[in-house]
Design an enzyme around this catalytic site. Structure first.
Site, PDB file in Angstrom:
ATOM      1  CG  HIS A   1      35.854  50.448  38.980  1.00  0.00           C
ATOM      2  ND1 HIS A   1      36.593  48.341  40.037  1.00  0.00           N
ATOM      3  CD2 HIS A   1      35.375  48.784  38.397  1.00  0.00           C
ATOM      4  CE1 HIS A   1      36.476  47.684  39.420  1.00  0.00           C
ATOM      5  NE2 HIS A   1      35.673  47.909  38.295  1.00  0.00           N
TER       6      HIS A   1
ATOM      7  CG  ASP B   1      35.307  44.725  40.580  1.00  0.00           C
ATOM      8  OD1 ASP B   1      35.988  44.477  40.004  1.00  0.00           O
ATOM      9  OD2 ASP B   1      34.941  44.587  39.480  1.00  0.00           O
TER      10      ASP B   1
ATOM     11  CG  HIS C   1      40.776  42.181  38.312  1.00  0.00           C
ATOM     12  ND1 HIS C   1      40.248  41.927  37.247  1.00  0.00           N
ATOM     13  CD2 HIS C   1      39.021  42.826  38.741  1.00  0.00           C
ATOM     14  CE1 HIS C   1      39.217  42.250  36.880  1.00  0.00           C
ATOM     15  NE2 HIS C   1      38.354  43.104  37.568  1.00  0.00           N
TER      16      HIS C   1
HETATM   17 ZN   LIG Z   1      36.676  43.515  38.033  1.00  0.00          ZN
END
Ligand SMILES: [Zn+2]
Length: 304
Positions: A260, A237, A77
């Protein structure tokens, strides 16, 4: 066009999501071509960890970087806010093993950077310009980039009455980031949060730093910040994870049901396809628009 760095050091504190402990962070200005680097200020020797995809050591629920035995979690972030604001160079001293979660979004970081202001550095910004399509598919998840103006389109699909299928597009490297993306908070499901807390994780997690959903609704009294806050957070993200390329991506990115892990695998896949991209330095502005300290020799000969 020109590389940027924060105009002066900026300090903030907050709790880490997993350990629930207070952490202080100071973002220091850095010279051109330094890139974004973290420092574990609490460890002996203050080890440095470059914000680079080759330093990723974990992608479960957050992106974790590591150098030797020093690790740093939940970098995405803050990296998204830095990239969103157009910060190319900074030294980020973190006094613990994770970046503070703040309110679960990048808005507090974006506001601090806007307040501090940026300094333009005497070196042009280089981009990773996409020349040919590159795609990575893993089951139902996929990620693709094609040549074009920088933008990102993200699609998610959750079997939850308040989410279902959400799709959102935003231009990269524009003002839109701080307004449309930075305020979107991370989200999780109550069952998952309970499981994590039983296992000693997400100790700092609360309705103050995440959107929490049960089977039918949202637990946060204020509801969502945007109807499609979840997909906007996935873009946040992705922007943070993409900062691990080390230079801004110039291409049209599309992601479906990403994570991710997928973002990170895609970066490795993209960089391995050397014929699909080039390092590109846009043509400098007319002389009268150049900063007064402009030195042509600084950029001549940079890879085209
Ligand atoms: Zn996040």
């Amino acid at each position: 066009m020109w590389q940027q760095t924060p105009a002066q050091p900026v300090t903030f504190s907050g709790i880490g999501l997993h350990q629930g402990q207070p952490v202080t962070v100071t973002i220091y200005p850095a010279a051109a071509n330094h890139g974004l680097r973290f420092v574990r200020a609490d460890l002996p020797g203050r080890p440095e960890i470059q914000a680079h995809y080759s330093k990723v050591v974990g992608t479960l629920r957050a992106t974790t970087l590591g150098e030797g035995r020093a690790t740093l979690s939940t970098v995405e972030h803050l990296l998204a806010a830095l990239r969103g604001a157009g910060v190319d160079n900074a030294r980020i001293a973190v006094g613990g093993p994770e970046v503070p979660i703040m309110d679960g979004s990048a808005a507090p970081f974006a506001a601090l950077l806007a307040e501090t202001g940026l300094e333009t550095l005497p070196w042009p910004r280089a981009y990773l310009r996409v020349k040919r399509p590159v795609e990575l598919r893993e089951g139902e998840q996929w990620m693709r980039v094609v040549p074009g103006e920088p933008r990102i389109t993200y699609t998610i699909d959750f079997n939850h009455p308040l989410i279902r299928r959400q799709r959102f597009t935003v231009p990269l490297g524009s003002e839109a980031f701080s307004r449309e993306i930075a305020p979107a908070r991370t989200f999780g499901f109550l069952k998952e949060v309970q499981y994590l807390q039983t296992n000693g994780l997400a100790r700092g997690g609360s309705l103050d730093n995440a959107v929490v959903l049960d089977d039918s609704g949202i637990l946060n009294p204020g509801g969502f910040r945007f109807p499609e806050e979840c997909v906007r957070h996935k873009i946040l993200d992705a922007v943070g994870d993409l900062a691990l390329l080390g230079l801004p991506l110039y291409g049209r990115l599309e992601v479906s049901r990403g994570s991710h892990e997928l973002h990170w695998r895609f970066l490795q896949h993209l960089m391995a396809q050397e014929a699909a991209w080039s390092i590109w330095v846009p043509t400098p502005r007319p002389r009268e628009q150049q900063p007064s300290w402009f030195q042509p020799t600084l950029w001549e000969g940079a890879p085209a």
